[in-house]
Design a protein around this motif. Structure first.
Motif, short mmCIF file in Angstrom:
data_model
loop_
_atom_site.label_atom_id
_atom_site.label_comp_id
_atom_site.label_asym_id
_atom_site.label_seq_id
_atom_site.Cartn_x
_atom_site.Cartn_y
_atom_site.Cartn_z
N ILE A 116 1.06 -0.80 -0.36
CA ILE A 116 0.08 0.20 0.28
C ILE A 116 0.64 1.34 0.54
CG2 ILE A 116 -2.02 1.35 1.79
CD1 ILE A 116 -2.56 -1.20 2.15
N LEU A 148 0.45 4.10 -2.73
CA LEU A 148 0.52 5.65 -2.17
C LEU A 148 1.34 6.96 -2.65
CD1 LEU A 148 -1.33 5.04 1.55
CD2 LEU A 148 -2.23 5.49 -0.61
N PHE A 201 -6.61 12.38 -5.49
CA PHE A 201 -7.37 12.66 -3.76
C PHE A 201 -6.22 11.63 -3.71
CE2 PHE A 201 -10.91 12.75 -6.90
CZ PHE A 201 -11.55 14.62 -6.38
N ARG A 202 -4.82 11.56 -3.33
CA ARG A 202 -3.80 10.78 -2.91
C ARG A 202 -3.79 11.50 -1.23
NH1 ARG A 202 2.42 10.72 -4.10
NH2 ARG A 202 2.24 12.95 -3.82
N ILE A 222 -6.03 12.43 0.65
CA ILE A 222 -7.04 11.80 0.99
C ILE A 222 -7.38 10.59 1.73
CG2 ILE A 222 -9.40 11.40 0.99
CD1 ILE A 222 -10.19 13.40 -0.42
N TYR A 223 -6.35 9.53 0.97
CA TYR A 223 -6.30 8.10 0.99
C TYR A 223 -4.78 7.82 2.63
CZ TYR A 223 -9.09 6.61 -3.66
OH TYR A 223 -10.18 6.24 -4.01
N ARG A 224 -4.06 8.40 1.94
CA ARG A 224 -3.13 8.74 2.94
C ARG A 224 -3.78 8.94 4.92
NH1 ARG A 224 1.81 11.70 0.49
NH2 ARG A 224 2.37 9.79 -0.76
N THR A 225 -5.03 9.50 4.56
CA THR A 225 -5.68 10.41 5.83
C THR A 225 -6.47 9.43 6.04
OG1 THR A 225 -5.37 12.81 5.39
CG2 THR A 225 -7.06 11.61 6.54
N LEU A 226 -7.11 8.85 5.54
CA LEU A 226 -7.93 7.76 5.99
C LEU A 226 -7.10 6.59 6.10
CD1 LEU A 226 -11.01 7.99 3.01
CD2 LEU A 226 -10.90 8.55 4.74
N ILE A 227 -6.76 6.06 5.84
CA ILE A 227 -5.42 5.10 5.90
C ILE A 227 -5.01 5.32 7.36
CG2 ILE A 227 -3.33 6.19 6.08
CD1 ILE A 227 -5.18 2.60 4.50
#
Length: 291
Positions: A88, A92, A98-99, A101-106
């Motif tokens: 992952i 990332l 939206f990279r 956002i994904y880094r935050t949600l993870i």
């Protein structure tokens, strides 16, 4: 002369704090492991027995069974965290929408308290109204609900998955920071030389990540080896001791049977095993770097 000792005065509060909070409990545990002390049998008193507790521990088959389960638990969980976390992190590290956002949600599994996480997963695994059974039944994979935490094998796997879910974000963040520290010129040079993605991964990415890999895995091993909240909330070491690791066994001895001496012996043994493994692990990677 005063300036010479001034830095030591600044760090003195932190040193005192560490001695009281960390060193003193460790020393107290080592001391308790040399005594026979059972709180629910006060008439037996507190008796110095030396290494007898450790001899009893070594002869106890339950200890070796717990140690074996702990080893399997640690290896399987850390291996899963490392492989999935690295995969992952590499994804990332690419540029896409939206990279951020994904880094935050993870990070959500990592910041969620372990007890809360374990309770949620216990609902997911519930044999009657759990979400896992619902999804599998809707897909036609099973006909009736499965008691995932009621069988030895599935309970162990379920606990490992829960532990991996919590620990993967940490591995992602650490590996991602290591990936961003690799000079882009190395990849450009490899591309010019005609290297494919697999060759780039094994010849550039993984060697450059070795220091980060060592730190991340050794921390993950220690945390996983000592993991208590997840197993205790999910299964309390059951069913039939299928998920009873050394930490769970230590808790049961000290706060279930109130055998402070034997509980301390389990804790000291766990501490020594982790110290030996950490030193061996660190030395092994250090020797490879020197070569």
């Amino acid at each position: 002369m005063r300036k010479r000792y001034l830095p030591y005065l600044f760090i003195m509060p932190a040193v005192i704090f560490m001695l009281l909070i960390v060193a003193y409990p460790i020393l107290l545990t080592f001391r308790s492991s040399l005594f026979h002390e059972v709180l629910i049998r006060p008439w037996e008193g507190v008796e110095f027995v030396g290494m007898d507790n450790f001899v009893t521990l070594i002869k106890n088959q339950e200890f070796w069974s717990s140690l074996q389960r702990t080893a399997i638990w640690t290896v399987s969980s850390v291996l899963g965290k490392t492989l999935i976390g690295l995969s992952i992190a590499i994804l990332l590290n690419q540029k896409f929408k939206f990279r951020g956002i994904y880094r935050t949600l993870i990070l959500i599994p990592w910041v969620t308290p372990q007890v809360v996480s374990a309770i949620i997963w216990r609902w997911v695994y519930n044999g009657e109204y759990g979400m896992l059974n619902y999804v599998l039944m809707r897909l036609g994979l099973i006909n009736t609900g499965i008691s995932w935490l009621g069988h030895k094998t599935t309970a162990f796997i379920a606990a490992v998955i829960n532990d991996m879910w919590i620990g993967i974000p940490f591995m992602i963040v650490v590996f991602l920071s290591g990936l961003q520290g690799i000079p882009n010129e190395l990849y450009e040079a490899a591309k010019v030389d005609g290297a494919n993605r697999i060759q780039t991964l094994f010849k550039i990415t993984l060697p450059q990540l070795k220091p980060v890999f060592l730190t991340a895995t050794i921390l993950s091993i220690i945390w996983t080896f000592n993991s208590f909240n997840i197993i205790w909330v999910l299964t309390k070491g059951g069913p039939v001791n299928a998920t009873e690791t050394l930490v769970i066994k230590t808790y049961k001895e000290a706060f279930g049977k109130f055998d402070i001496g034997m509980g301390s012996t389990y804790a000291v043994t766990t501490f020594i095993l982790l110290m030996i493994f950490s030193l061996f692990y660190w030395r092994m990677f250090s020797e490879k770097d020197e070569i």
